[in-house]
Design an enzyme around this catalytic site. Sequence first.
Site, mmCIF file in Angstrom:
data_model
loop_
_atom_site.group_PDB
_atom_site.id
_atom_site.type_symbol
_atom_site.label_atom_id
_atom_site.label_comp_id
_atom_site.label_asym_id
_atom_site.label_seq_id
_atom_site.Cartn_x
_atom_site.Cartn_y
_atom_site.Cartn_z
ATOM 1 C CE LYS A 51 -58.433 53.817 16.443
ATOM 2 N NZ LYS A 51 -57.284 53.526 17.265
ATOM 3 C CD GLN A 95 -54.698 51.279 18.545
ATOM 4 O OE1 GLN A 95 -55.180 51.953 17.649
ATOM 5 N NE2 GLN A 95 -55.218 51.247 19.751
ATOM 6 C CG ASP A 118 -53.596 59.287 18.235
ATOM 7 O OD1 ASP A 118 -54.780 59.051 18.512
ATOM 8 O OD2 ASP A 118 -52.776 58.409 17.896
HETATM 9 N N1 GUN Z 1 -54.541 53.122 22.142
HETATM 10 C C1 GUN Z 1 -55.634 53.299 22.934
HETATM 11 N N2 GUN Z 1 -56.208 54.491 22.678
HETATM 12 C C2 GUN Z 1 -55.473 55.073 21.711
HETATM 13 C C3 GUN Z 1 -55.580 56.306 21.010
HETATM 14 O O1 GUN Z 1 -56.459 57.138 21.244
HETATM 15 N N3 GUN Z 1 -54.638 56.535 20.072
HETATM 16 C C4 GUN Z 1 -53.644 55.660 19.814
HETATM 17 N N4 GUN Z 1 -52.740 55.971 18.877
HETATM 18 N N5 GUN Z 1 -53.507 54.502 20.432
HETATM 19 C C5 GUN Z 1 -54.427 54.216 21.377
#
Ligand code: GUN
Length: 285
Positions: A51, A95, A118
């Site tokens: 990211k 996350q 998200d």
């Molecule tokens: N962990 C796995 N996929 C995601 C996601 O799309 N967003 C977040 N915040 N954590 C994750």
Amino acid sequence: MEIIDGKKISAQIKEELREKTARLKEKGVVPGLAVVLVGDDPASQTYVRNKKKTCDELGYYSEEYILPADTTQETLDALIDRLNAEPKIHGILVQLPLPRHLNADHVIERILPQKDVDAFHPSNVGKIMIGKYDFLPCTPAGVMTLLDRSGIDVCGKKCVVLGRSNIVGKPQAMLLLHKNATVTICHSKTKDLAEITKQADVIVCAIGKAKFLTADMVSPGTVVIDVGINRDENGKLCGDVDFENVAPKTSFITPVPGGVGPMTIAMLMKNTMTAAMIAEGVSEG
Ligand code: GUN
């Protein structure tokens, strides 16, 4: 049969966002994303690193917070409050999964809805339900973009979603419904599952079990989208679909890796761009 190339489509979207970022910069707007990781799960570390790297490639501003596994709820709350108040940060991503002593629902609700890239906050989930949303959850949005950019129109089609999670299955069904599909959601308690999947024009598989969807469950010409990320008996990355045997029967199919996965991060970047444009009051980059 056509294999949908998620890497290629995500690269196109990132390129579009990179060009848009350059135009926004002339107006003094730089999209900013904060990514928070608690603990040292290696898979999560890789996601967070990707990211950050993508932010750099696109010209976004980013902040990365790697906190120890024993971080308290109070410490995490204080960080979120600070990021909520930070004008340079337009999007906040914590996350998941979090260590067990931390409450993910509480954390999601602490993030300001306008910075919730998200789209997990109940306020954003509600907006998706009524079709008036700013952000879409990244994985279902990635699936919709793959369908769209492959020229697949779901209007009037029978779409079957396997899985009912809040992150994928439920919002996926809603996004397909918004595009006028006839949607069926199946899950672990569904009876005669194969009878339902055999009727489908489009199957989105988000069940979390390696090679769950087998060739006998799919009719010729079906579109199959595989959201799963699993390891097979040899430790090799594989999806929820038995790709080798299902693929020859399909009209379109996504591979794992290289299908839905790369789209998720592109959609996160798109949401961060949207958040920045709304916060800064600019309409077009
Ligand atoms: N962990 C796995 N996929 C995601 C996601 O799309 N967003 C977040 N915040 N954590 C994750």
